[in-house]
Structure formats: C-alpha cells, structure tokens
Design an enzyme around this catalytic site. Structure first.
Site, PDB file in Angstrom:
ATOM      1  N   ARG A   1       0.863  -1.177   0.000  1.00 35.83           N
ATOM      2  CA  ARG A   1       0.000   0.000   0.000  1.00 35.83           C
ATOM      3  C   ARG A   1       0.903   1.231   0.000  1.00 35.83           C
ATOM      4  O   ARG A   1       2.055   1.185   0.440  1.00 35.83           O
ATOM      5  CB  ARG A   1      -0.889   0.024   1.246  1.00 35.83           C
ATOM      6  CG  ARG A   1      -1.825  -1.167   1.392  1.00 35.83           C
ATOM      7  CD  ARG A   1      -2.612  -1.063   2.700  1.00 35.83           C
ATOM      8  NE  ARG A   1      -3.562  -2.163   2.854  1.00 35.83           N
ATOM      9  CZ  ARG A   1      -3.318  -3.278   3.539  1.00 35.83           C
ATOM     10  NH1 ARG A   1      -2.131  -3.454   4.128  1.00 35.83           N
ATOM     11  NH2 ARG A   1      -4.238  -4.221   3.642  1.00 35.83           N
TER      12      ARG A   1
ATOM     13  N   LYS B   1      -2.115  -2.138   8.036  1.00 35.51           N
ATOM     14  CA  LYS B   1      -3.281  -1.646   8.772  1.00 35.51           C
ATOM     15  C   LYS B   1      -3.329  -2.251  10.168  1.00 35.51           C
ATOM     16  O   LYS B   1      -2.970  -3.406  10.364  1.00 35.51           O
ATOM     17  CB  LYS B   1      -4.565  -1.993   8.004  1.00 35.51           C
ATOM     18  CG  LYS B   1      -4.725  -1.198   6.708  1.00 35.51           C
ATOM     19  CD  LYS B   1      -6.052  -1.499   6.046  1.00 35.51           C
ATOM     20  CE  LYS B   1      -6.252  -0.649   4.801  1.00 35.51           C
ATOM     21  NZ  LYS B   1      -7.543  -0.941   4.138  1.00 35.51           N
TER      22      LYS B   1
ATOM     23  N   HIS C   1      -1.820   2.402  -6.011  1.00 32.18           N
ATOM     24  CA  HIS C   1      -2.581   1.188  -5.719  1.00 32.18           C
ATOM     25  C   HIS C   1      -2.746   0.316  -6.967  1.00 32.18           C
ATOM     26  O   HIS C   1      -2.996  -0.887  -6.861  1.00 32.18           O
ATOM     27  CB  HIS C   1      -3.941   1.541  -5.121  1.00 32.18           C
ATOM     28  CG  HIS C   1      -4.330   0.674  -3.961  1.00 32.18           C
ATOM     29  ND1 HIS C   1      -3.676   0.691  -2.739  1.00 32.18           N
ATOM     30  CD2 HIS C   1      -5.292  -0.272  -3.841  1.00 32.18           C
ATOM     31  CE1 HIS C   1      -4.228  -0.175  -1.926  1.00 32.18           C
ATOM     32  NE2 HIS C   1      -5.206  -0.787  -2.562  1.00 32.18           N
TER      33      HIS C   1
ATOM     34  N   ARG D   1      -0.121  -2.237  -6.826  1.00 32.85           N
ATOM     35  CA  ARG D   1      -0.476  -3.283  -5.853  1.00 32.85           C
ATOM     36  C   ARG D   1      -1.480  -4.257  -6.476  1.00 32.85           C
ATOM     37  O   ARG D   1      -1.321  -5.478  -6.386  1.00 32.85           O
ATOM     38  CB  ARG D   1      -1.055  -2.635  -4.594  1.00 32.85           C
ATOM     39  CG  ARG D   1      -1.609  -3.598  -3.536  1.00 32.85           C
ATOM     40  CD  ARG D   1      -1.983  -2.783  -2.310  1.00 32.85           C
ATOM     41  NE  ARG D   1      -2.879  -3.484  -1.384  1.00 32.85           N
ATOM     42  CZ  ARG D   1      -2.475  -4.269  -0.387  1.00 32.85           C
ATOM     43  NH1 ARG D   1      -1.182  -4.491  -0.216  1.00 32.85           N
ATOM     44  NH2 ARG D   1      -3.345  -4.834   0.423  1.00 32.85           N
TER      45      ARG D   1
ATOM     46  N   HIS E   1      -3.971  -8.926   3.777  1.00 29.79           N
ATOM     47  CA  HIS E   1      -5.419  -8.902   3.949  1.00 29.79           C
ATOM     48  C   HIS E   1      -5.812  -9.709   5.183  1.00 29.79           C
ATOM     49  O   HIS E   1      -5.366 -10.843   5.354  1.00 29.79           O
ATOM     50  CB  HIS E   1      -6.119  -9.514   2.725  1.00 29.79           C
ATOM     51  CG  HIS E   1      -6.091  -8.635   1.517  1.00 29.79           C
ATOM     52  ND1 HIS E   1      -6.233  -9.114   0.235  1.00 29.79           N
ATOM     53  CD2 HIS E   1      -5.944  -7.285   1.390  1.00 29.79           C
ATOM     54  CE1 HIS E   1      -6.174  -8.108  -0.613  1.00 29.79           C
ATOM     55  NE2 HIS E   1      -5.999  -7.001   0.058  1.00 29.79           N
TER      56      HIS E   1
ATOM     57  N   TYR F   1      -9.499 -10.768  -6.696  1.00 25.70           N
ATOM     58  CA  TYR F   1      -8.514 -10.869  -7.771  1.00 25.70           C
ATOM     59  C   TYR F   1      -8.716 -12.133  -8.600  1.00 25.70           C
ATOM     60  O   TYR F   1      -8.284 -12.188  -9.750  1.00 25.70           O
ATOM     61  CB  TYR F   1      -7.097 -10.846  -7.197  1.00 25.70           C
ATOM     62  CG  TYR F   1      -6.751  -9.516  -6.569  1.00 25.70           C
ATOM     63  CD1 TYR F   1      -6.459  -8.408  -7.355  1.00 25.70           C
ATOM     64  CD2 TYR F   1      -6.726  -9.366  -5.191  1.00 25.70           C
ATOM     65  CE1 TYR F   1      -6.151  -7.183  -6.785  1.00 25.70           C
ATOM     66  CE2 TYR F   1      -6.412  -8.149  -4.610  1.00 25.70           C
ATOM     67  CZ  TYR F   1      -6.130  -7.063  -5.414  1.00 25.70           C
ATOM     68  OH  TYR F   1      -5.832  -5.850  -4.846  1.00 25.70           O
TER      69      TYR F   1
END
Length: 299
Positions: free
Chosen positions: A148, A172, A240, A243, A266, A275
């Site tokens: 990210r 995150k 992004h 990514r 994730h 994806y």
C-alpha cells in the site's frame, strides 16, 4: 421520550471527541444524516429518533431505487446507528430502530490492473539522476511486494534486508508482515541506497525528498503520474494500481490465493478473492478468442 434528541452537530462533536473520528468520516456522516433529514417528510416522520424500523426499510428502498450504491447505503445506516447509540445514551431513545437492517448488495467493482507490457514500459526508464533512481526503486518495490502507499512511505532503511530479499512492512492496525522483494527491486534499492548515503537525509526514512525529509504519499503519487506520462502510458496510473497488478499477476501465474493474501496483508481471504475474478475474466477472454467451440459462427 425523557430527553431531547441530540442534534447532528452535537452527535458529530461527540464522535470526534470520543471515537477520534477522522474529518473524512465526520463529513460523510454529516451528509448521510442530512440526507435522511431531508427525506423525513416523505417517510412521515418529524425527526430522526421518530423513525420506525419499517420507515427505515422504506428509506433504504427509496435510496436504492434512486440509484445510491449498496456501499453508500451501508455507510448511511452506519451513521444512523452511531447517532442512535448517542440518542440512547442521552435517554432520548429506548432502542435502535436501524438494528438489523442491511443495505442491498452492490456488484463488487473489480480492481484495475496494468498488463505486463505496460508495467515493463513504466518501470524501464533511464534513471539518470538521484531522484529518478529513487523513483525507480519505489515503483519496483510497490509492484514487487504489493505494498500500500502508506506502507511504502513508512518504510525505514532498517526494514529492508537486501541479503534476504525481504522487507518488514507495517500495515493496517499496526500489524507487521515480512514480504519478499524481487530481484529487480533489490537491485534498484541497492542503487538508491548508495546515493541516499550521500544526502543529508532524515536518518530512518528509506525514501526521502530532495531536502532529505521522509517522502510524502502525495509526492509518490505525483512522481508516478510524471513517469507514466513520460513513458507514454495512456491511462491513469496511481500507486494502488501497482499493488493490484502485483496481486493479479501472481494469481494468474500461481493460483495460490493464500500466498497472495499473506503478501498483501489482507485480514480476510474474501478481500483477496476479488482478484480471482480478474483472473477469470482474462481466462474468459482467451477462451472466447481461442476455443473452437466458443467462437460464434457467422451467418
């Protein structure tokens, strides 16, 4: 009702103070609650706290028919529920009339990707000065490791292990993960680190600006747009996108969903599964073009 209902301004002030809500969240919640307030006459209610579950369901149906996306309606319901929590705390409401009401599902937008040829054109530029060599290292790391933007600019020199071809990334929720760094990204980083030592730079930051301070996310976006234009990429290019492209290309080659989930950081594999839809669309196009039984006969 034993107490007056809180105003929208009072609710937002409490949200900012108690939950440290971001300005973006506060602005979105204000728009959502003002939208609800404007629709009160249509629903037959005078105030937000007078809404019944049936009226809120009618509100959701009205917004969906009006073209509002499922994601936007879900956020509006979240704003209502947060408002109702404060109203309950103030004694203005006994229970949450929006509890259990869900937004209609919207078709999930597939992440955009760059194909391999476009990526090669983007990344293979002549890095003739220190900033260009820094840029190439940044873009190679973004694509190689699927980072990210915030993760990239937060990297410190000590987070990168070129001997092990890996990097420690803080994602995150302040969760850290170790990601592989590809050979081309390692080479570009090694080249940049030699130059970086000649700068009067902030001691920790891996990527710095011409004044030596940590590079901002905005600056990375601008540099990527600059190189995309210079390299003749005829579409909008943003961090992004690299990514997304990393994830899509890895899945296309390996099909290993769990590995891509770990790489991207994730929390849920459901996030990574989007994806696989990109990969299937590519497969479907190839199939339609190549399979004898897929081609439609003319006439």
């Amino acid at each position: 009702m034993s107490a007056a209902a809180p105003t929208v301004d009072a609710f937002l002030a409490a949200l900012a103070h108690q939950r440290r809500a971001s300005p973006h969240t506060l602005s979105a919640y204000r728009r959502d609650l003002e939208r609800c307030t404007r629709l009160l006459p249509l629903l037959g209610a005078g105030t937000l706290v007078e809404l019944t579950p049936a009226q809120i369901r009618r509100l959701v149906s009205h917004l969906a028919r009006d073209g509002l996306s499922g994601r936007s309606i879900a956020r509006l319901l979240a704003a209502l529920r947060a408002y109702y929590r404060l109203a309950i705390d103030h004694g203005a409401l006994a229970s949450d009339p929006a509890a259990g009401i869900t937004a209609p599902k919207s078709p999930r937008r597939l992440p955009a990707t760059l194909d391999v040829d476009h990526l090669a054109r983007l990344l293979d530029f002549a890095a003739e000065d220190p900033l260009a060599r820094r840029d190439r290292a940044m873009f190679e790391v973004l694509y190689s490791s699927g980072l990210r933007l915030a993760e990239l600019v937060a990297l410190d020199c000590g987070d990168v292990d070129l001997a092990d071809a890996s990097a420690r990334v803080t994602g995150k929720g302040r969760k850290t993960r170790i990601v592989p760094v590809g050979a081309r990204a390692c080479a570009a980083l090694a080249d940049w680190l030699v130059l970086r030592r000649t700068l009067t730079a902030e001691p920790a930051a891996l990527f710095v600006n011409r004044r030596g301070g940590r590079l901002s996310a905005r600056a990375v976006q601008q540099r990527l747009r600059h190189w995309a234009d210079r390299q003749g990429i005829d579409r909008r290019v943003y961090p992004h996108l690299l990514r997304h492209s990393c994830a899509g290309h890895l899945l296309e080659s390996s099909g290993d969903l769990r590995a891509v989930q770990e790489l991207l950081g994730h929390a849920s594999i459901a996030t990574t599964q989007v994806y696989t839809q990109v990969d299937f669309q590519y497969l479907a196009r190839v199939y339609d073009a190549a399979h004898p039984r897929a081609r439609r006969r003319s006439g």
